[in-house]
Design an enzyme around this catalytic site. Structure first.
Site, short mmCIF file in Angstrom:
data_model
loop_
_atom_site.label_atom_id
_atom_site.label_comp_id
_atom_site.label_asym_id
_atom_site.label_seq_id
_atom_site.Cartn_x
_atom_site.Cartn_y
_atom_site.Cartn_z
N LEU A 1 7.56 39.61 24.09
CA LEU A 1 7.01 38.33 24.58
C LEU A 1 7.59 37.18 23.74
O LEU A 1 7.80 37.33 22.54
CB LEU A 1 5.49 38.34 24.48
CG LEU A 1 4.78 39.42 25.31
CD1 LEU A 1 3.28 39.39 25.07
CD2 LEU A 1 5.08 39.27 26.80
N GLY B 1 3.86 48.17 19.72
CA GLY B 1 3.10 47.49 18.67
C GLY B 1 3.41 46.02 18.80
O GLY B 1 4.39 45.64 19.47
N GLY B 2 2.57 45.16 18.21
CA GLY B 2 2.77 43.72 18.31
C GLY B 2 2.93 43.28 19.75
O GLY B 2 2.16 43.71 20.61
N ASP B 3 3.98 42.50 20.04
CA ASP B 3 4.20 42.04 21.41
C ASP B 3 5.39 42.72 22.05
O ASP B 3 6.03 42.20 22.93
CB ASP B 3 4.36 40.51 21.42
CG ASP B 3 5.52 40.07 20.52
OD1 ASP B 3 6.06 40.93 19.78
OD2 ASP B 3 5.88 38.89 20.56
N GLU B 4 5.71 43.95 21.55
CA GLU B 4 6.87 44.69 22.06
C GLU B 4 6.45 45.81 23.02
O GLU B 4 5.57 46.61 22.70
CB GLU B 4 7.64 45.30 20.88
CG GLU B 4 8.29 44.27 19.97
CD GLU B 4 8.94 44.91 18.75
OE1 GLU B 4 9.89 44.34 18.23
OE2 GLU B 4 8.47 45.99 18.34
#
Lengths: 329, 209
Positions: A193, A233-236
């Site tokens: 993102l 994980g995160g925005d991946e």
């Protein structure tokens, strides 16, 4: 000899009653004296159904009668009948007895021989055993459920419920041999993102988490059931498209995803706009295992970021002369 | 072996007996019990122990529970109540008021000795009633043994219960219905050649009268 037989009958570990044709007691052995507290002298000559009314009920009248008149032998189990002759100590719980009734013919007369076996201890053991078996079955079921939960947790992202990197790798590696056999192409997409950190900073982590869940949900809605969407994980996010005919198929889906991001996300009552950068690698031309394909898709995604975000690129479009993955390996 | 008239008469007689056994069983287990024998067959065993006609599928391979009572004097033979193992366990569970669960596979059918006690008693009630009424019909007295319970494995190759030559087998296809739960089993009465001819004479006399 007669006395010896009486002595033996008094020593056996079961209750022995002999009744005459009128169901009056003619023998009441020592086991029964100990069990009931009624002495032989008080019991001899008494009508059994009068002393123990259970024997007056129709079932037992039929059993006694069938033995006397028809010569039938009959076994009654403690499992179905529980107790025939109750113990003197009322404190004894769950008494179980087996009973045998059969005719005895002696000097032109018919008698009834009744044998009573105390099965209480046996039934207590059986009950205990049944409970242990039930507990073990329950534990086994729970262990099986825990294993399923553990396996699920090990392979899924807790926030979105999507497959994690491990499951994604597994899917890619299981699908590649199939694609090879069928002469098909596959594509791996790395999606990141744009500006998600700012959203987190501006609206808070709760909004960020809700946003990731919504992205996951909307992306999933764009895919075929055979495609895989995973969160790294995160925005991946990672996407796997098995069974494609040409790079054009991937262009269509990437365009569809890009267009979908033009619609705002409604999070905690606010409309938030976000875009995504996507890198794509293809099997077989870009690699033949999950690690290489993901790495190349990741590099293509970074290239999109550098070129201004909100778009997609194929690894093969990067005009690389060298293969960094292969070089690194 | 039996002409249609004899077969009908015997089926009718047997159903009266078995009805009495059902009411006894019903009182005992405090549940509605329906027992019926829709068909009776008479099968002869030839010299090599092979039956004169195909035996029903209950004799296909697998574990069966057999309970038998010997009876003797002028009417002589052995009566068997036979269930496939899973059906026997189902019957025990229903009688004890436990969940009527059918076991998933035969390997899982686990019997404990108190289950055998229950089966022993059920077979005692049913077989006593049948032998008793049969002896009344034949107007004779018989001696009874207590039931012997056996868990038997019928192998693929064997397929049948081997009986001595010159033995006749009255095969009663039996259905049990215990509080709406159906249980399938068979009653077999092995009779000597003399006993069979005598039984057939009695039936013919009944038909003529």
């Amino acid at each position: 000899m007669q006395e010896l037989l009486i002595l033996a009958i008094d020593r056996v570990n079961l209750g022995i009653i002999i009744l005459d044709q009128d169901l009056n007691i003619v023998l009441w052995n020592n086991w029964l004296v100990r069990w009931t507290g009624h002495s032989t002298e008080t019991m001899l000559g008494r009508h059994l159904p009068a002393v123990y009314p259970r024997f007056a009920s129709k079932i037992y009248q039929d059993i006694l009668n069938n033995a006397l008149v028809n010569g039938q032998r009959r076994f009654c189990s403690g499992a179905l009948h529980k107790t025939f002759i109750p113990p003197a100590k009322e404190a004894l719980p769950n008494v179980r007895q087996n009973l045998l009734v059969e005719p005895l013919y002696y000097e032109d007369k018919t008698y009834l021989l009744i044998q009573i076996m105390d099965m209480t201890e046996h039934y207590t053991q059986v009950k205990g055993l049944k409970n242990i078996i039930k507990e073990m079955e329950l534990e086994y079921e729970q262990a099986k459920i825990s294993e399923v939960i553990y396996l699920y947790q090990a392979l899924h992202d807790p926030l979105t419920g999507l497959p994690n990197r491990n499951l994604f790798n597994e899917r890619v590696n299981s699908i590649l041999p199939l694609a090879k056999r069928n002469g098909k192409m596959c594509a791996v997409m790395f999606l990141d993102l744009d500006g998600f950190k700012e959203i987190n900073d501006k609206f808070g982590h709760e909004a960020g988490d809700l946003m990731l869940k919504s992205v996951a949900k909307r992306l999933k809605g764009l895919l075929r059931s055979s495609d895989t969407l995973a969160r790294l994980g995160g925005d991946e996010f990672l996407l796997l498209f098995p069974d494609i005919n040409s790079p054009g198929d991937v262009v269509s889906i990437a365009t569809k995803i890009k267009n979908d991001f033009t619609q705002a996300y409604s999070v905690l009552g606010k409309d938030i706009h976000i875009t995504a950068s996507m890198g794509i690698s293809l099997y077989p031309e870009d690699g033949n295992n999950a690690r290489t394909l993901i790495r190349k898709a990741d590099l293509a995604m970074y290239s999109v970021k550098r070129q201004g975000k909100n778009g997609f690129l194929f690894w093969s479009d990067l005009n690389n002369n060298s293969d960094p993955v292969a070089d690194a390996e | 072996m039996l002409n249609p008239m004899q077969k009908d008469a015997l089926t009718e007689i047997i159903n009266v007996y078995i009805g009495k056994a059902a009411s006894m069983l019903s009182e005992m287990v405090n549940q509605r019990v329906i027992l019926s024998v829709p068909e009776v067959e008479l099968i002869a065993f030839t010299q090599d122990g092979q039956p004169s006609k195909q035996l029903p599928p209950i004799f296909s391979s697998g574990h069966i529970i057999s309970s038998s009572i010997r009876f003797g004097q002028t009417l002589k033979g052995k009566a068997f109540l036979i269930f496939p193992a899973d059906q026997a366990k189902l019957l025990v569970n229903v009688c004890l008021g436990e969940e009527p669960v059918i076991q998933e596979s035969e390997e899982l059918v686990a019997f404990i000795d108190t289950d055998f006690d229950v089966l022993k008693e059920i077979s005692n009630v049913i077989l006593n009633a049948i032998i008793g009424e049969l002896s009344n019909f034949m107007d004779t007295r018989v001696h009874y043994s207590l039931p012997d319970i056996e868990l038997i494995y019928v192998s693929e190759s064997e397929g049948t219960i081997l009986l001595k030559e010159n033995t006749y087998l009255l095969l009663l296809h039996t259905t049990f219905l215990l509080s709406e739960t159906p249980v399938n089993g068979f009653i077999l009465i092995a009779l000597s050649m003399n006993s069979v001819s005598w039984l057939l004479e009695k039936i013919d006399a009944l038909l003529e009268a």
